[in-house]
Design an enzyme around this catalytic site. Structure first.
Site, mmCIF file in Angstrom:
data_model
loop_
_atom_site.group_PDB
_atom_site.id
_atom_site.type_symbol
_atom_site.label_atom_id
_atom_site.label_comp_id
_atom_site.label_asym_id
_atom_site.label_seq_id
_atom_site.Cartn_x
_atom_site.Cartn_y
_atom_site.Cartn_z
ATOM 1 N N ASP A 10 0.828 -1.209 0.000
ATOM 2 C CA ASP A 10 0.000 0.000 0.000
ATOM 3 C C ASP A 10 0.865 1.263 0.000
ATOM 4 O OD1 ASP A 10 -2.362 1.394 -0.044
ATOM 5 O OD2 ASP A 10 -2.695 1.300 2.123
ATOM 6 N N ASN A 12 1.214 3.433 -2.960
ATOM 7 C CA ASN A 12 1.711 3.870 -4.279
ATOM 8 C C ASN A 12 1.209 5.270 -4.630
ATOM 9 O OD1 ASN A 12 2.800 1.356 -4.502
ATOM 10 N ND2 ASN A 12 1.335 0.587 -6.017
ATOM 11 N N ARG A 14 0.123 7.698 -2.640
ATOM 12 C CA ARG A 14 0.701 8.760 -1.806
ATOM 13 C C ARG A 14 2.169 9.011 -2.173
ATOM 14 N NH1 ARG A 14 -1.034 6.026 3.431
ATOM 15 N NH2 ARG A 14 -1.612 4.440 1.912
ATOM 16 N N TRP A 15 2.873 7.951 -2.544
ATOM 17 C CA TRP A 15 4.266 8.125 -2.980
ATOM 18 C C TRP A 15 4.297 9.038 -4.213
ATOM 19 C CZ3 TRP A 15 6.912 7.341 -7.483
ATOM 20 C CH2 TRP A 15 8.312 7.413 -7.401
ATOM 21 N N HIS A 27 2.254 3.379 -9.093
ATOM 22 C CA HIS A 27 2.031 1.943 -9.343
ATOM 23 C C HIS A 27 3.208 1.351 -10.129
ATOM 24 C CE1 HIS A 27 -1.845 2.272 -7.587
ATOM 25 N NE2 HIS A 27 -2.397 2.953 -8.568
ATOM 26 N N SER A 55 -7.563 -5.593 -4.737
ATOM 27 C CA SER A 55 -8.612 -6.176 -3.893
ATOM 28 C C SER A 55 -9.954 -6.179 -4.605
ATOM 29 C CB SER A 55 -8.722 -5.407 -2.575
ATOM 30 O OG SER A 55 -9.399 -4.191 -2.779
ATOM 31 N N TRP A 59 -12.246 -2.248 -7.404
ATOM 32 C CA TRP A 59 -13.065 -1.899 -8.578
ATOM 33 C C TRP A 59 -13.776 -0.567 -8.361
ATOM 34 C CZ3 TRP A 59 -11.987 -4.607 -12.718
ATOM 35 C CH2 TRP A 59 -11.599 -5.937 -12.585
ATOM 36 N N ARG A 61 -12.400 2.117 -7.669
ATOM 37 C CA ARG A 61 -11.505 3.219 -8.059
ATOM 38 C C ARG A 61 -11.916 3.788 -9.409
ATOM 39 N NH1 ARG A 61 -5.518 2.416 -5.633
ATOM 40 N NH2 ARG A 61 -6.237 1.764 -3.572
ATOM 41 N N LEU A 121 10.895 -20.473 -4.826
ATOM 42 C CA LEU A 121 10.023 -19.522 -4.116
ATOM 43 C C LEU A 121 8.599 -19.704 -4.637
ATOM 44 C CD1 LEU A 121 9.603 -16.914 -2.307
ATOM 45 C CD2 LEU A 121 9.903 -15.618 -4.403
ATOM 46 N N ARG A 175 2.166 -4.656 6.244
ATOM 47 C CA ARG A 175 1.405 -3.681 5.460
ATOM 48 C C ARG A 175 2.207 -2.391 5.421
ATOM 49 N NH1 ARG A 175 -4.862 -2.354 4.680
ATOM 50 N NH2 ARG A 175 -4.570 -0.642 3.232
ATOM 51 N N GLU A 194 1.811 -12.942 12.762
ATOM 52 C CA GLU A 194 2.345 -11.740 13.420
ATOM 53 C C GLU A 194 2.176 -10.555 12.463
ATOM 54 O OE1 GLU A 194 3.293 -11.665 16.521
ATOM 55 O OE2 GLU A 194 2.966 -13.824 16.705
#
Ligand code: IPE
Ligand code: IPE
Ligand code: MG
Length: 254
Positions: A10, A12, A14-15, A27, A55, A59, A61, A121, A175, A194
């Site tokens: 989370d 992107n 604001r950056w 993004h 998420s 949609w 947005r 991975l 997060r 955790e």
């Protein structure tokens, strides 16, 4: 070391705003962070990484932002799937893919098939994913497998039908972006994970920031409902068993 790290990527937008750029630029930078974090997980021998990319609520947005994100997803798959494969990464995408364009769905399925046997991975990308959707589809699948059964289901019966059934439950949840909420991410699986929240925005998250999260995780005492004293006793017993078995190895060698 955590065996499974799950991240809500989370911050992107604001950056981008902080750098006087359009949200799309945030993004784009976010995709670079994904590369960095994948490499960092491989270097740290973390076998499972799960990333929340879009998420079921996203949609809501503006349509331009949604179509930019879909385009970015297509481009990332085009450019990265071979690299993922060459690096031994197994890719899975979880979420309700029925709302995506056929081209995107086909690319996802091709990427999954190509990388299916890789083990270095396990990378899972959650796209049009929602924890509530997951619980509902798991319940439907569970019931469909047992027509006529009224009750008597176990947690395991439901869990094996969840979209993340291929992975152990996350040990560490991260997060970025400062918000302290789950935003409908893996509701079932995060029960004993955790939680770690950082103010760092996703485009500025890096290997050092990941190490900070892991360091925080390693200081936690995971009690799973038990008491500290019980855990201490178990550790002592395990150590005694180890010492005894080492002694018997030495004695048998003599
Ligand atoms: C996360 O960044 C990316 C997606 C949800 C797709 P945001 O776009 O939510 O960034 P902020 O929260 O507006 O800064
Ligand atoms: C959560 O971020 C979803 C993803 C990162 C994909 P959001 O930015 O959409 O979450 P809210 O709306 O702030 O809860
Ligand atoms: Mg956000």
């Amino acid at each position: 070391m955590p065996q499974h790290v799950a991240i809500i990527m989370d911050g992107n937008g604001r950056w981008a705003r902080r750098h006087l750029l359009p949200r799309a630029a945030g993004h784009k930078r976010g995709v670079e962070t994904v590369r960095t974090v994948i490499k960092a997980c491989i270097a740290r021998d973390i076998p499972y990484l799960t990333l929340f990319a879009f998420s079921s609520e996203n949609w809501r947005r503006p349509p331009e932002e949604i179509s930019f994100l879909m385009g970015l997803f297509v481009r990332a798959l085009e450019q990265e799937v071979d690299k993922l494969h060459n690096n031994g990464i197994c890719l899975r995408v979880i979420g309700d893919l029925s709302r995506f364009e056929t081209k995107l769905v086909n690319m996802i399925r091709r990427g999954e098939a190509l990388t299916a046997t890789n083990t270095r991975l396990n990378l899972t990308v959650a796209a049009n994913y929602g924890g509530r959707w997951d619980l509902l589809q798991a319940a439907e699948r569970m019931l469909a497998k047992h027509p006529g059964q009224q009750g008597g289901y176990t947690e395991a019966d439901l869990a094996e039908n969840l979209a993340m059934a291929h992975a152990p439950e996350p040990d560490l949840f991260i997060r970025t972006g400062g918000e302290q909420r789950l935003s409908n991410f893996m509701l079932w699986q995060l029960a004993y994970t955790e939680l770690y929240f950082t103010e760092k925005l996703w485009p500025e998250f890096d290997a050092t920031a990941l190490d900070e999260a892991i360091a925080s995780y390693r200081c936690r005492e995971r009690r799973f409902g038990r008491t500290s004293e019980q855990l201490l006793n178990e550790t002592q017993n395990a150590m005694t068993t180890q010492v005894v078995s080492q002694d018997s190895i030495i004695i048998s060698r003599l």
